[in-house]
Enzyme design. Structure first.
Site, short mmCIF file in Angstrom:
data_model
loop_
_atom_site.label_atom_id
_atom_site.label_comp_id
_atom_site.label_asym_id
_atom_site.label_seq_id
_atom_site.Cartn_x
_atom_site.Cartn_y
_atom_site.Cartn_z
N MET A 269 0.86 -1.11 -0.08
CA MET A 269 -0.07 -0.08 0.03
C MET A 269 0.85 1.36 -0.04
SD MET A 269 -3.48 -1.15 1.95
CE MET A 269 -4.19 -2.50 1.65
N CYS A 270 0.80 2.20 0.91
CA CYS A 270 1.44 3.31 0.77
C CYS A 270 2.15 3.65 2.28
CB CYS A 270 0.53 4.65 0.44
SG CYS A 270 -0.42 4.23 -0.92
#
Length: 278
Positions: A1-2
């Protein structure tokens, strides 16, 4: 993800957090220790407010990996800000394009997200139709993160931020479960109007992505009186991060599961986050 960070306090150059720490955001773009992916190279962004007071924030976003972007390095070396958000992206399926890079901006507001709406392609139509028609033309990307932002704006982000995010989360879960998605939402969020920063850690399954906030500056200055970097920071300085930027003992506190925090002048706030069906 981030991975992301949110900073508020004594004006500093962006490079002080993006590049200089041992586990800086740029380092995390290549070697994340707590993220789902080790590498976050599907774009980046930074949004910052001027030193002379709140105004519409400036924004730089790029589609390449943050570690190799010369413009980001130049900007970070020369730009000072008292409040900024920064984000490195690992796509969950939507296109790698500038309009999909965080932070997202609407007027004086910024928004960034780590996580996903599960089965977003199936849920997207119902969610987008709930966005205020006056806001809809401002949506230019294709991510679940941007839809979440505009839903929160629709539900009153500019007046009651946490209540608006709770209504957004409640709608996502309601729509998701109507489509048979058992755990529709995974999120850590930061949003700001240039004066305060609101952060949320929540997931439908109760196992949210990592999020930490910095210990009060005065306490750290007492613990480390010889640390010159800490000595120049004001009592109001605070940082929220997807994962710690260093290994200074006592410097980082985990945000509890299903919680929100508010960074503001005076005493900050930490409370329970509960989705609410609009």
């Amino acid at each position: 993800m981030c991975r992301w960070l949110a900073y508020s306090g004594t004006p500093i150059r962006l490079e002080e957090l993006l590049y200089k720490p041992r586990f800086s955001l740029i380092d995390q773009s290549m070697h994340s220790r707590l993220g789902v992916e080790t590498t976050n190279g599907d774009g980046f962004g930074v949004g910052w407010y001027p030193v002379d007071g709140p105004a519409e924030p400036a924004l730089l976003r790029g589609v390449g990996p943050a570690w190799s972007d010369a413009n980001l390095r130049e900007l970070a070396r020369s730009t000072m800000s008292p409040l900024f958000l920064a984000h490195i992206r690992a796509s969950t399926g939507t296109a790698v394009q500038q309009t999909n890079c965080h932070p997202f901006r609407y007027g004086s507001w910024l928004w960034q997200h780590n996580g996903s709406i599960h089965d977003f392609a199936r849920l997207k139509r119902d969610l987008v139709l709930a966005v205020d028609p006056e806001l809809y033309p401002s949506m230019v990307g294709s991510t679940d993160s941007e839809v979440m932002f505009y839903l929160a704006l629709t539900f009153g982000l500019r007046d009651r931020p946490i209540a608006a995010v709770e209504r957004m989360a409640g709608l996502v879960e309601s729509v998701g479960r109507a489509y048979g998605v058992p755990h529709p939402l995974q999120m850590t969020i930061a949003t700001t109007d240039g004066d305060r920063i609101w952060c949320v850690r929540y997931s439908s399954e109760g196992h949210s992505r990592s999020l930490f906030y910095s210990t009060e500056t005065t306490a750290l200055q007492t613990m480390y009186p010889e640390n010159r970097q800490l000595a120049r920071l004001s009592d109001e300085t605070r940082l929220v991060v997807s994962e710690p930027l260093g290994e200074l003992e006592g410097a980082w506190q985990p945000v509890p599961e299903s919680s929100y925090g508010v960074i503001q002048k005076g005493e900050d706030e930490l409370g329970h986050f509960e989705p609410a069906v609009p």
